[in-house]
Design a protein around this motif. Structure first.
Motif, short mmCIF file in Angstrom:
data_model
loop_
_atom_site.label_atom_id
_atom_site.label_comp_id
_atom_site.label_asym_id
_atom_site.label_seq_id
_atom_site.Cartn_x
_atom_site.Cartn_y
_atom_site.Cartn_z
N GLU A 1 101.14 79.53 48.04
CA GLU A 1 102.08 78.57 47.44
C GLU A 1 103.03 77.98 48.47
OE1 GLU A 1 104.05 76.35 44.45
OE2 GLU A 1 102.14 77.44 44.40
N PHE A 2 103.55 78.82 49.38
CA PHE A 2 104.61 78.36 50.27
C PHE A 2 104.22 78.34 51.76
CE2 PHE A 2 106.97 80.14 46.56
CZ PHE A 2 107.49 78.94 46.11
N GLY A 3 103.00 78.79 52.07
CA GLY A 3 102.49 78.62 53.42
C GLY A 3 102.85 79.69 54.42
N ARG A 4 103.74 80.62 54.05
CA ARG A 4 104.17 81.65 54.99
C ARG A 4 104.91 82.76 54.24
NH1 ARG A 4 106.77 79.49 59.36
NH2 ARG A 4 107.95 81.40 59.77
N ALA B 1 99.32 89.24 44.58
CA ALA B 1 100.67 88.67 44.54
C ALA B 1 101.09 88.16 45.90
CB ALA B 1 101.66 89.72 44.04
N VAL B 2 100.87 88.93 46.95
CA VAL B 2 101.25 88.51 48.30
C VAL B 2 100.44 87.28 48.71
CG1 VAL B 2 101.28 89.19 50.72
CG2 VAL B 2 102.01 90.82 48.97
N ALA B 3 99.15 87.30 48.42
CA ALA B 3 98.31 86.15 48.77
C ALA B 3 98.75 84.90 48.03
CB ALA B 3 96.85 86.47 48.46
N ARG C 1 101.76 96.86 53.60
CA ARG C 1 100.41 96.74 54.15
C ARG C 1 99.82 95.36 53.89
NH1 ARG C 1 95.05 100.10 52.34
NH2 ARG C 1 95.34 98.76 50.52
N SER C 2 100.07 94.83 52.69
CA SER C 2 99.55 93.51 52.36
C SER C 2 100.29 92.40 53.08
CB SER C 2 99.64 93.29 50.85
OG SER C 2 98.84 94.21 50.14
N ALA C 3 101.59 92.60 53.31
CA ALA C 3 102.41 91.53 53.89
C ALA C 3 102.34 91.47 55.41
CB ALA C 3 103.87 91.73 53.46
N LEU C 4 102.07 92.59 56.07
CA LEU C 4 102.14 92.64 57.53
C LEU C 4 101.28 91.59 58.24
CD1 LEU C 4 102.48 96.42 58.40
CD2 LEU C 4 103.94 94.56 59.23
N PRO C 5 100.04 91.36 57.82
CA PRO C 5 99.26 90.34 58.52
C PRO C 5 99.92 88.96 58.51
CG PRO C 5 97.81 91.69 57.18
CD PRO C 5 99.22 92.06 56.81
N ALA D 1 103.48 91.64 38.48
CA ALA D 1 102.59 92.63 39.08
C ALA D 1 103.24 94.00 39.05
CB ALA D 1 102.25 92.25 40.52
N ASP D 2 102.40 95.02 39.05
CA ASP D 2 102.83 96.42 39.17
C ASP D 2 102.67 96.81 40.64
OD1 ASP D 2 103.04 99.19 39.25
OD2 ASP D 2 101.94 99.49 37.38
N VAL D 3 103.75 97.19 41.29
CA VAL D 3 103.67 97.48 42.73
C VAL D 3 102.79 98.67 43.06
CG1 VAL D 3 105.90 96.43 43.27
CG2 VAL D 3 105.78 98.89 42.70
N SER D 4 102.48 99.48 42.07
CA SER D 4 101.63 100.64 42.33
C SER D 4 100.15 100.32 42.24
CB SER D 4 101.97 101.78 41.36
OG SER D 4 101.59 101.45 40.03
N ASP D 5 99.81 99.09 41.89
CA ASP D 5 98.42 98.65 41.73
C ASP D 5 98.01 97.83 42.94
OD1 ASP D 5 96.18 96.81 40.97
OD2 ASP D 5 96.36 97.82 39.04
N VAL D 6 97.11 98.34 43.75
CA VAL D 6 96.77 97.70 45.01
C VAL D 6 96.21 96.29 44.82
CG1 VAL D 6 94.48 98.82 45.09
CG2 VAL D 6 95.53 97.96 47.20
N GLU D 7 95.37 96.09 43.83
CA GLU D 7 94.79 94.77 43.62
C GLU D 7 95.85 93.76 43.20
OE1 GLU D 7 91.52 95.07 40.94
OE2 GLU D 7 90.26 96.21 42.34
N GLN D 8 96.76 94.19 42.32
CA GLN D 8 97.82 93.28 41.88
C GLN D 8 98.76 92.94 43.04
OE1 GLN D 8 99.87 94.26 38.19
NE2 GLN D 8 98.09 95.40 37.45
N VAL D 9 99.06 93.90 43.89
CA VAL D 9 99.94 93.65 45.03
C VAL D 9 99.29 92.67 46.01
CG1 VAL D 9 100.93 94.70 47.10
CG2 VAL D 9 101.22 95.80 44.88
N GLU D 10 98.04 92.92 46.35
CA GLU D 10 97.36 92.05 47.30
C GLU D 10 97.26 90.62 46.77
OE1 GLU D 10 93.69 94.04 48.04
OE2 GLU D 10 94.57 95.42 49.51
#
Length: 251
Positions: A77-80, A70-72, A121-125, A59-68
């Motif tokens: 995959e690992f539950g947390r 990737a985090v999801a 922002r994506s990881a905080l929740p 993923a490219d960290v500057s791309d919001v869709e790719q970041v979201e």
């Protein structure tokens, strides 16, 4: 909670300090999700990590869709998700400010400042859902003084220090810590590109001369600090800015 129960996302894991940090966290027992835009380099690193406890996400960290996405994927995959290490970054060419092309400004800020913001922002929740976690942002000595790069890089790294402090302030009461690391001259592939064929203008030699320790740092040394800030040993450390520069900033 021991390292064996932690899931860590490491951006820029394909090389340099990101690669060293992914290896260090995995060696301590963490499950590591490596993120990088260079698929081949990232896959090579992840293959070295323990099977079943590592994953590569391109993923490219500057791309919001790719970041979201990737985090999801990491959480699916690992539950947390417990640790976020924002290490991906690029440099500028130290062009004088009045000559900086706008595309260079936008790209450096997008990767070095907007990228960490999007990841956080994506990881905080997910961090909040676990009752807390640790965020480690890789700033730079250029985030503390004005001689470590051009205007885009200097502004982005100063901004990343500010973002770190704001996140620490907002979420400290909810168990989320955020700290920044400001390396000096570290022997990564990125910095090696500054070496010139002119012995009188050798960036590597100049960097050593400017560093009281008399040498460049290593990615592995930085990774040790990353692991400390990511782990429970530093659970009362937040909103802090840690230099690892061989004394560069005391001159």
């Amino acid at each position: 909670m021991g390292w064996e129960n932690k899931v860590a996302l490491v951006t820029g894991a394909g090389s340099g300090m990101g690669r060293a940090s992914a290896r260090e966290l995995a060696a301590r027992g963490a499950t590591v999700v490596g993120l990088d835009y260079r698929e081949d380099a990232l896959e090579e690193v992840v293959r070295e990590l323990p099977s079943g406890r590592a994953m590569a996400v391109t993923a490219d960290v500057s791309d919001v869709e790719q970041v979201e996405e990737a985090v999801a994927r990491a959480v699916k995959e690992f539950g947390r998700l417990d640790v976020v290490c924002n290490i991906a970054g690029i440099v500028d060419d130290a062009t004088p400010t009045h000559e900086v092309p706008l595309d260079q400004w936008h790209r450096v800020v997008a990767v070095d400042l907007t990228g960490p913001f999007l990841v956080i922002r994506s990881a905080l929740p997910y961090l909040l859902a676990n009752g807390g976690g640790s965020i480690v942002n890789m700033a730079s000595s250029a985030g503390l003084f004005a001689a470590g790069g051009g205007s885009p890089y200097t502004a982005a790294k100063h901004g990343l220090v500010g973002l770190t402090r704001r996140v620490a302030l907002e979420y400290g009461g909810r168990g989320v810590r955020a700290n920044a690391i400001c390396p000096g001259y570290i022997a990564t592939e990125l910095n090696a590109a500054y070496r010139t064929p002119d012995p009188g203008n050798d960036f590597v030699a100049q960097a050593v001369a400017a560093t009281p320790a008399g040498r460049w740092g290593t990615p592995e040394e930085v990774a040790q600090l990353v692991a400390f800030l990511a782990g429970d040993e530093s659970r009362f450390v937040t909103g802090a800015v840690h230099t690892i520069d061989g004394g560069l900033l005391i001159r």
